[in-house]
Write an enzyme that holds these catalytic residues in place. Structure first.
Site, mmCIF file in Angstrom:
data_model
loop_
_atom_site.group_PDB
_atom_site.id
_atom_site.type_symbol
_atom_site.label_atom_id
_atom_site.label_comp_id
_atom_site.label_asym_id
_atom_site.label_seq_id
_atom_site.Cartn_x
_atom_site.Cartn_y
_atom_site.Cartn_z
ATOM 1 N N ASN A 55 -10.282 -0.767 -0.440
ATOM 2 C CA ASN A 55 -8.831 -0.698 -0.315
ATOM 3 C C ASN A 55 -8.211 -1.269 -1.589
ATOM 4 O O ASN A 55 -8.290 -2.477 -1.827
ATOM 5 C CB ASN A 55 -8.387 -1.489 0.916
ATOM 6 C CG ASN A 55 -6.876 -1.457 1.131
ATOM 7 O OD1 ASN A 55 -6.113 -1.099 0.235
ATOM 8 N ND2 ASN A 55 -6.445 -1.845 2.320
ATOM 9 N N CYS A 111 0.806 -1.219 0.000
ATOM 10 C CA CYS A 111 0.000 0.000 0.000
ATOM 11 C C CYS A 111 0.839 1.268 0.000
ATOM 12 O O CYS A 111 0.305 2.360 -0.200
ATOM 13 C CB CYS A 111 -0.949 -0.007 1.195
ATOM 14 S SG CYS A 111 -2.001 -1.473 1.252
ATOM 15 N N HIS A 160 -3.536 6.776 2.274
ATOM 16 C CA HIS A 160 -3.929 5.468 1.760
ATOM 17 C C HIS A 160 -5.333 5.134 2.242
ATOM 18 O O HIS A 160 -5.660 5.332 3.418
ATOM 19 C CB HIS A 160 -2.928 4.407 2.234
ATOM 20 C CG HIS A 160 -3.406 3.002 2.054
ATOM 21 N ND1 HIS A 160 -3.938 2.539 0.870
ATOM 22 C CD2 HIS A 160 -3.452 1.957 2.934
ATOM 23 C CE1 HIS A 160 -4.283 1.269 1.022
ATOM 24 N NE2 HIS A 160 -4.002 0.905 2.255
#
EC number: 2.3.1.180
Length: 343
Positions: free
Chosen positions: A299, A122, A268
């Site tokens: 996500n 990420c 993020h």
């Protein structure tokens, strides 16, 4: 000792264009609830996620990247042939070699651009952005295409109540090129490998080569499960909430600005509660626009920051020239934060 010629790059680098691609299929929480014992209210309250996008067989890692990259190239006002390097951050391209970046570079029509993949979870977009900045300033490429792309639906265990609802698919891309003034700040990045077990692939690929499936996880029908992303939710949450706000503050300090100077915050998109906690800890002023793309995108790991950036600019919530703090964090555990001027 031989003397080398000095590098002749740009004085600084900046993001010149951004593009995003979200798969056409929108998956609401109700679909996730078909395989786990939970509720729409619980998923929304724990993560903020309402829907996510899942890719079709045709929406491959390369195909999504090319769509996002085409938009970024057009937004930057350059030709693909001017791109000197292609950096792709992904953990969901299943061919070990060659790098998917080489296919993307060719199909976009670059002139034999350098091309490689990186694996930084990420935080991958931040890592790629830092590499791109270095190339532009050093002079090895005038324009660099940075892509964050994931098909995390391929790595999701739909029977795992802790993660089944989290992940989505998509691609985000930016063009990094020369600038006459600073527009990408110093990167604050690092890793904490002692916490690597908190987010990981459930089963290494080589376990399938051995042929003995007796110890491999099985689904409810008794079939061997494909490897999936697992995580220790509470441990990751605590780490992100307490440690990443510190990293974000360090990035502000490194850029020589304060929270009051910010226009936009693009963290993020892992969990809306983490985002809200970071906003509170950083004491961001009310005028700062905060990306909460996770609500409808889920996500998407390396793709989450450029996708959120693209949406904020497209909707007018952010504008060209705004000062934005971006931070990515995840599996590794790794992190990267910097301040940028939006394209």
């Amino acid at each position: 000792m031989a003397k080398f010629k000095p590098s002749k790059g740009a004085p600084y680098a900046r993001i010149l264009g951004v593009g995003g691609y979200r798969p056409t299929r929108v998956v609401p929480n109700e679909v996730i609830l078909e395989t786990i014992d939970s509720s729409d209210e619980w998923i929304r309250s724990r993560s903020g996620i309402e829907t996510r996008h899942w890719a079709s067989p045709e929406e491959t890692v390369a195909a999504m990247s090319i769509e996002a990259s085409g938009k970024a190239i057009a937004d930057a006002g350059i030709d693909a042939a001017q791109i000197g390097a292609v950096v792709v951050s992904t953990v969901s391209h299943f061919s070990q070699t060659p790098a998917v970046a080489t296919e993307i570079a060719d199909r976009l029509g670059t002139d034999k651009a350098a091309a490689f993949d990186i694996s930084a979870g990420c935080a991958g977009f931040g890592y790629g952005l830092t590499l791109a900045k270095g190339m532009v300033v050093e002079g090895s490429a005038e324009y660099v295409l940075v892509i964050g792309v994931e098909r995390l639906s391929d790595l999701t265990d739909l029977e795992d109540r802790a993660t089944a609802f989290l992940f989505g698919d998509g691609a985000g891309a930016v063009i990094v090129g020369p600038s006459q003034e600073p527009a990408i700040g110093p990167t604050v990045w690092g890793s904490e490998g002692d916490k690597s077990e908190t987010i990981k692939q459930s089963v290494p690929w080589d376990r399938f080569r051995i042929g003995d499936v007796s110890e491999l996880p099985l689904d409810s029908a008794g079939n061997v499960k494909f490897p999936a992303i697992t995580q220790e939710g509470q441990a990751v949450f605590r780490w992100a909430v307490f440690e990443m706000a510190k990293v974000a503050q360090q990035a502000l300090d490194a850029a020589g600005i304060t929270a009051d100077d910010l226009d936009v915050f693009i963290p993020h998109q892992a969990n809306v509660r983490i985002i809200d906690s970071m906003v509170k800890t950083l004491k961001l002023p009310e005028h700062v626009t905060v990306a909460r793309d996770i609500r409808t995108t889920g996500n998407t790991s390396a793709a989450s920051i450029p996708l959120a950036m693209e949406r904020l600019l497209a909707t007018g919530e952010a504008k060209s020239g705004d000062t934005a703090l971006v931070i990515g964090f995840g599996a590794g555990l790794v992190y990267a934060a910097t301040v940028v001027t939006l394209p």
